[in-house]
Design a protein around this motif. Structure first.
Motif, PDB file in Angstrom:
ATOM      1  N   GLY A  32       0.721  -1.071   0.114  1.00 49.01           N
ATOM      2  CA  GLY A  32      -0.162   0.259   0.505  1.00 49.01           C
ATOM      3  C   GLY A  32       1.471   1.860  -0.132  1.00 49.01           C
ATOM      4  N   ILE A  33       0.345   2.499  -0.399  1.00 45.19           N
ATOM      5  CA  ILE A  33       1.393   3.900  -0.861  1.00 45.19           C
ATOM      6  C   ILE A  33       0.055   4.443   0.747  1.00 45.19           C
ATOM      7  CG2 ILE A  33       0.986   6.006  -1.842  1.00 45.19           C
ATOM      8  CD1 ILE A  33       1.345   3.754  -4.082  1.00 45.19           C
ATOM      9  N   THR A  34       0.725   5.274   1.429  1.00 44.21           N
ATOM     10  CA  THR A  34       0.142   6.662   2.148  1.00 44.21           C
ATOM     11  C   THR A  34       0.803   7.623   1.617  1.00 44.21           C
ATOM     12  OG1 THR A  34       2.340   5.890   4.250  1.00 44.21           O
ATOM     13  CG2 THR A  34      -0.176   5.139   4.635  1.00 44.21           C
ATOM     14  N   ILE A  61      -2.940  -1.323  -6.108  1.00 43.49           N
ATOM     15  CA  ILE A  61      -2.343  -0.983  -5.289  1.00 43.49           C
ATOM     16  C   ILE A  61      -3.010   0.797  -4.026  1.00 43.49           C
ATOM     17  CG2 ILE A  61      -0.378  -0.113  -3.747  1.00 43.49           C
ATOM     18  CD1 ILE A  61       0.942  -1.592  -6.483  1.00 43.49           C
ATOM     19  N   PRO A  62      -3.870  -0.281  -3.401  1.00 41.88           N
ATOM     20  CA  PRO A  62      -4.245   0.745  -2.666  1.00 41.88           C
ATOM     21  C   PRO A  62      -3.777   2.631  -2.446  1.00 41.88           C
ATOM     22  CG  PRO A  62      -3.784  -0.659  -0.911  1.00 41.88           C
ATOM     23  CD  PRO A  62      -3.173  -1.674  -2.359  1.00 41.88           C
ATOM     24  N   VAL A  63      -4.211   3.351  -2.038  1.00 46.34           N
ATOM     25  CA  VAL A  63      -3.810   4.345  -1.376  1.00 46.34           C
ATOM     26  C   VAL A  63      -4.337   5.265  -0.518  1.00 46.34           C
ATOM     27  CG1 VAL A  63      -2.561   6.824  -2.135  1.00 46.34           C
ATOM     28  CG2 VAL A  63      -2.493   5.385  -3.716  1.00 46.34           C
ATOM     29  N   SER A 100      -9.043   8.061 -12.735  1.00 48.36           N
ATOM     30  CA  SER A 100     -10.211   8.093 -12.769  1.00 48.36           C
ATOM     31  C   SER A 100      -9.467   7.165 -10.655  1.00 48.36           C
ATOM     32  CB  SER A 100     -11.460   7.918 -12.976  1.00 48.36           C
ATOM     33  OG  SER A 100     -11.073   6.301 -13.476  1.00 48.36           O
ATOM     34  N   LEU A 101      -8.989   7.096 -10.664  1.00 46.70           N
ATOM     35  CA  LEU A 101      -8.287   6.080  -9.727  1.00 46.70           C
ATOM     36  C   LEU A 101      -8.872   7.033  -7.933  1.00 46.70           C
ATOM     37  CD1 LEU A 101      -5.121   3.886 -10.450  1.00 46.70           C
ATOM     38  CD2 LEU A 101      -7.493   3.026 -10.045  1.00 46.70           C
ATOM     39  N   LYS A 102      -9.250   6.638  -7.476  1.00 41.60           N
ATOM     40  CA  LYS A 102      -9.453   7.323  -6.076  1.00 41.60           C
ATOM     41  C   LYS A 102      -9.026   6.558  -4.993  1.00 41.60           C
ATOM     42  CE  LYS A 102     -12.580   9.712  -8.075  1.00 41.60           C
ATOM     43  NZ  LYS A 102     -12.733  11.201  -8.519  1.00 41.60           N
ATOM     44  N   ALA A 103      -8.550   7.719  -3.898  1.00 35.56           N
ATOM     45  CA  ALA A 103      -8.138   7.123  -2.301  1.00 35.56           C
ATOM     46  C   ALA A 103      -8.759   6.103  -1.907  1.00 35.56           C
ATOM     47  CB  ALA A 103      -7.529   8.034  -1.384  1.00 35.56           C
ATOM     48  N   GLN A 104      -7.971   5.836  -1.218  1.00 40.37           N
ATOM     49  CA  GLN A 104      -9.307   4.480  -0.549  1.00 40.37           C
ATOM     50  C   GLN A 104     -10.092   6.316   0.810  1.00 40.37           C
ATOM     51  OE1 GLN A 104      -9.089   1.080  -0.240  1.00 40.37           O
ATOM     52  NE2 GLN A 104      -8.891   2.074  -2.310  1.00 40.37           N
ATOM     53  N   HIS A 107      -7.878   6.573   6.648  1.00 41.00           N
ATOM     54  CA  HIS A 107      -7.149   7.652   7.123  1.00 41.00           C
ATOM     55  C   HIS A 107      -5.566   6.657   6.839  1.00 41.00           C
ATOM     56  CE1 HIS A 107      -4.737  10.612   8.296  1.00 41.00           C
ATOM     57  NE2 HIS A 107      -5.559  11.742   8.446  1.00 41.00           N
ATOM     58  N   ALA A 108      -4.628   7.655   6.531  1.00 38.46           N
ATOM     59  CA  ALA A 108      -3.187   6.811   6.666  1.00 38.46           C
ATOM     60  C   ALA A 108      -2.734   5.830   8.200  1.00 38.46           C
ATOM     61  CB  ALA A 108      -2.136   7.585   5.823  1.00 38.46           C
ATOM     62  N   ILE A 109      -2.647   7.148   9.002  1.00 36.20           N
ATOM     63  CA  ILE A 109      -2.640   6.462  10.510  1.00 36.20           C
ATOM     64  C   ILE A 109      -3.406   5.202  10.659  1.00 36.20           C
ATOM     65  CG2 ILE A 109      -3.050   7.433  12.598  1.00 36.20           C
ATOM     66  CD1 ILE A 109      -0.849   9.034  10.574  1.00 36.20           C
ATOM     67  N   GLU A 110      -4.665   5.483  10.263  1.00 36.25           N
ATOM     68  CA  GLU A 110      -5.684   3.594  10.869  1.00 36.25           C
ATOM     69  C   GLU A 110      -4.833   2.974  10.365  1.00 36.25           C
ATOM     70  OE1 GLU A 110      -9.771   5.026  11.087  1.00 36.25           O
ATOM     71  OE2 GLU A 110      -9.284   6.466   9.815  1.00 36.25           O
ATOM     72  N   TYR A 111      -4.897   2.986   8.248  1.00 34.40           N
ATOM     73  CA  TYR A 111      -4.105   1.586   7.794  1.00 34.40           C
ATOM     74  C   TYR A 111      -2.922   1.448   7.977  1.00 34.40           C
ATOM     75  CZ  TYR A 111      -1.622  -0.015   3.322  1.00 34.40           C
ATOM     76  OH  TYR A 111      -1.078  -0.697   3.187  1.00 34.40           O
ATOM     77  N   LEU A 112      -1.965   2.279   8.808  1.00 34.93           N
ATOM     78  CA  LEU A 112      -0.882   1.758   8.852  1.00 34.93           C
ATOM     79  C   LEU A 112      -0.145   1.293  10.377  1.00 34.93           C
ATOM     80  CD1 LEU A 112       1.300   5.335   8.563  1.00 34.93           C
ATOM     81  CD2 LEU A 112       1.571   3.190   7.636  1.00 34.93           C
TER      82      LEU A 112
END
Length: 318
Positions: A32-34, A61-63, A100-104, A107-112
């Motif tokens: 993943g990417i933050t 790949i999620p952002v 057209s891709l969208k971010a998840q 939030h990045a902090i929650e994801y990490l």
């Protein structure tokens, strides 16, 4: 088994190359990417990351978008030095088509925090941006120190600065966050500063060779780096004529072939107070202080190997 990693980025021209290398190399699994506020406001960094993934055929790949400001300071972006390199070398949008891709939503902090709490596989964390997201995640979950097997940071400089006479941009942009990360107690903390990345330069001739690959990654690499070379030639000329560093990709290349950089272990801390030195990465090379060694620091890089890794990777399509 592929080496898993998460990239924490403020995607501009060199982050884009790091994303492509991590997403396309056969030995890596980019989980993943933050994104974080840095080279540009965070929403631009998110959009640029999505553009890169779309362009190279890696939309899965999620952002996750992260922090929009530093931990403590409210004055970002701030007035920079005359002829600010960061703005000129990155801009707001990468030279890639809109996506057209969208971010998840998460939030990045929650994801990490959730990712490292739940994983059964080692996942290397590679921040190539201001360390705001990482410090915030540590504040939420201090156990990340034990859950993250290695943190590979692009940032800092011992003999080299690029935003002030004494500081590199990623550390300077949020010195309090950097101080928290370097003092958190990670068992394996690796730092790739300007001292190393300025020895892994890409030349204009090599840019043309990347362009000739004819692949999406090859052309994007060429376009981004040719722009970097043009700016460096005008503002911060490198030792090799018509060349530029591609800082963030060196961290990813290290995961593929560790010998691309030469590491030495030192005590490292971050200056948060000095009027002239705020954001300085203090590497105690002479061991004159009392702090224990806490960081593996790269002071040299193998430019030929770095280019070879990227050339072979970007010659392939997704």
């Amino acid at each position: 088994m592929k080496r898993k990693l998460i990239l924490d980025v403020d995607t501009g021209t060199d982050d884009a190359v790091a994303i492509m290398l991590a997403a396309l190399h056969e030995d890596l699994d980019l989980v993943g990417i933050t994104t974080v506020n840095g080279n540009a406001e965070v929403h631009y960094c998110t959009d640029n990351s999505l553009r890169v993934l779309d362009w190279i055929g890696k939309p899965e790949i999620p952002v996750h978008e992260g922090c929009f400001k530093p931990l403590v300071r409210n004055d970002f972006p701030v007035p920079r030095s005359k002829g600010d390199l960061t703005e000129k070398i990155h801009g707001k949008h990468l030279p890639l088509p809109e996506t057209s891709l969208k971010a998840q939503e998460q939030h990045a902090i929650e994801y990490l925090v959730e990712t490292y709490r739940n994983t059964t596989d080692p996942i290397t964390l590679v921040p190539t941006a201001p360390l705001t997201n990482i410090a915030a995640a540590l504040a939420v979950e201090p156990k990340l120190v034990d859950l993250i097997p290695e943190v590979v940071i692009m940032g800092g400089g011992h003999d080299v600065g690029n935003i002030t006479p004494s500081a590199e941009f990623n550390i300077w942009a949020d010195p309090e966050a950097a101080h928290a990360v370097f003092n958190a107690g990670f068992e394996k903390l690796t730092l790739v500063p300007l001292d190393a990345t300025h020895k892994a330069l890409i030349t204009a001739t090599q840019c043309r060779q990347f362009q000739q690959l004819g692949t999406p990654a090859g052309t994007a690499m060429a376009d981004c780096t040719a722009h970097r070379i043009g700016v460096h030639d005008k503002i911060q000329r490198m030792d090799i004529e018509h060349s530029a560093p591609v800082h963030d990709a060196v961290c990813v290349a290290y995961l593929i072939q560790p010998e691309v950089i030469t590491l030495e272990r030192y005590p490292v801390d971050i200056e948060t107070q000095g009027a002239l030195t705020v954001g300085r990465t203090v590497v105690d090379k002479a061991h004159r202080g009392t702090r224990p060694d806490n960081c593996n620091v790269a002071f040299d890089a193998n430019a030929a190997l770095f280019v070879d890794i990227m050339m072979k990777t970007f010659a392939k399509t997704a």
